[in-house]
Design a protein around this motif. Structure first.
Motif, PDB file in Angstrom:
ATOM      1  N   THR A  18      69.230  10.432-118.537  1.00 27.05           N
ATOM      2  CA  THR A  18      69.537   9.052-118.129  1.00 27.05           C
ATOM      3  C   THR A  18      68.779   8.682-116.851  1.00 27.05           C
ATOM      4  O   THR A  18      68.329   7.548-116.702  1.00 27.05           O
ATOM      5  N   GLN A  19      68.625   9.623-115.954  1.00 20.03           N
ATOM      6  CA  GLN A  19      67.864   9.370-114.728  1.00 20.03           C
ATOM      7  C   GLN A  19      66.388   9.164-115.054  1.00 20.03           C
ATOM      8  O   GLN A  19      65.730   8.297-114.491  1.00 20.03           O
ATOM      9  N   TYR A  20      65.875   9.944-115.983  1.00 18.24           N
ATOM     10  CA  TYR A  20      64.490   9.784-116.427  1.00 18.24           C
ATOM     11  C   TYR A  20      64.274   8.388-117.005  1.00 18.24           C
ATOM     12  O   TYR A  20      63.294   7.712-116.694  1.00 18.24           O
ATOM     13  N   GLN A  21      65.200   7.949-117.871  1.00 17.05           N
ATOM     14  CA  GLN A  21      65.086   6.615-118.459  1.00 17.05           C
ATOM     15  C   GLN A  21      65.054   5.542-117.381  1.00 17.05           C
ATOM     16  O   GLN A  21      64.299   4.581-117.467  1.00 17.05           O
ATOM     17  N   LYS A  22      65.864   5.710-116.347  1.00 13.84           N
ATOM     18  CA  LYS A  22      65.906   4.745-115.246  1.00 13.84           C
ATOM     19  C   LYS A  22      64.556   4.710-114.519  1.00 13.84           C
ATOM     20  O   LYS A  22      64.037   3.652-114.209  1.00 13.84           O
ATOM     21  N   PHE A  23      63.979   5.868-114.272  1.00 13.81           N
ATOM     22  CA  PHE A  23      62.670   5.930-113.623  1.00 13.81           C
ATOM     23  C   PHE A  23      61.606   5.233-114.454  1.00 13.81           C
ATOM     24  O   PHE A  23      60.765   4.503-113.942  1.00 13.81           O
ATOM     25  N   ASP A  40      59.506   2.033-113.275  1.00 13.82           N
ATOM     26  CA  ASP A  40      58.053   2.124-113.214  1.00 13.82           C
ATOM     27  C   ASP A  40      57.421   1.006-114.026  1.00 13.82           C
ATOM     28  O   ASP A  40      56.471   0.364-113.578  1.00 13.82           O
ATOM     29  N   GLU A  41      57.944   0.745-115.231  1.00 12.23           N
ATOM     30  CA  GLU A  41      57.407  -0.330-116.064  1.00 12.23           C
ATOM     31  C   GLU A  41      57.548  -1.679-115.373  1.00 12.23           C
ATOM     32  O   GLU A  41      56.619  -2.472-115.351  1.00 12.23           O
ATOM     33  N   SER A  42      58.722  -1.933-114.790  1.00 17.11           N
ATOM     34  CA  SER A  42      58.922  -3.225-114.142  1.00 17.11           C
ATOM     35  C   SER A  42      58.031  -3.342-112.909  1.00 17.11           C
ATOM     36  O   SER A  42      57.520  -4.416-112.609  1.00 17.11           O
ATOM     37  N   GLY A  43      57.804  -2.226-112.217  1.00 15.23           N
ATOM     38  CA  GLY A  43      56.904  -2.250-111.071  1.00 15.23           C
ATOM     39  C   GLY A  43      55.475  -2.562-111.476  1.00 15.23           C
ATOM     40  O   GLY A  43      54.786  -3.341-110.823  1.00 15.23           O
TER      41      GLY A  43
END
Length: 98
Positions: free
Chosen positions: A44-49, A53-56
């Motif tokens: 779940t933490q990986y998915q958040k990263f 990253d995509e939004s950045g």
């Protein structure tokens, strides 16, 4: 808090470490020698990263497009078209010479 573990120790204790990461949400920094080389984190933490990253990246593209619009506002469509055609001719000429 993150834990640090060498890859040799990880091989010996993989199941226990995996359970800590998956169930207790503890991140592990994996080292080879004394250098950190990878991180083991809950999925779940990986998915958040990944989402962050995509939004950045998308945000940076939007800012870049805005800057390009401002920089190119002084040029007419005809000037841009002319420059593109010239650039295309130059690239094709270089390819023929190569």
């Amino acid at each position: 808090m993150d834990k640090i573990i060498g890859v040799t120790e990880l091989q010996r204790r993989f199941k226990a470490v995996f359970d800590e990461v998956a169930k207790d949400r503890i991140a592990y920094i994996l080292t080879r020698g004394s250098r950190p080389e990878a991180v083991m984190i809950p999925y779940t933490q990986y998915q958040k990263f990944v989402r962050l990253d995509e939004s950045g990246v998308l945000s940076r593209f939007d800012k870049l497009l805005e800057r390009m619009e401002l920089a190119n506002a002084r040029y007419s469509d005809e000037e841009v078209e002319h420059d593109l055609q010239e650039g295309t001719r130059e690239v094709r000429a270089r390819k023929r010479r190569a």
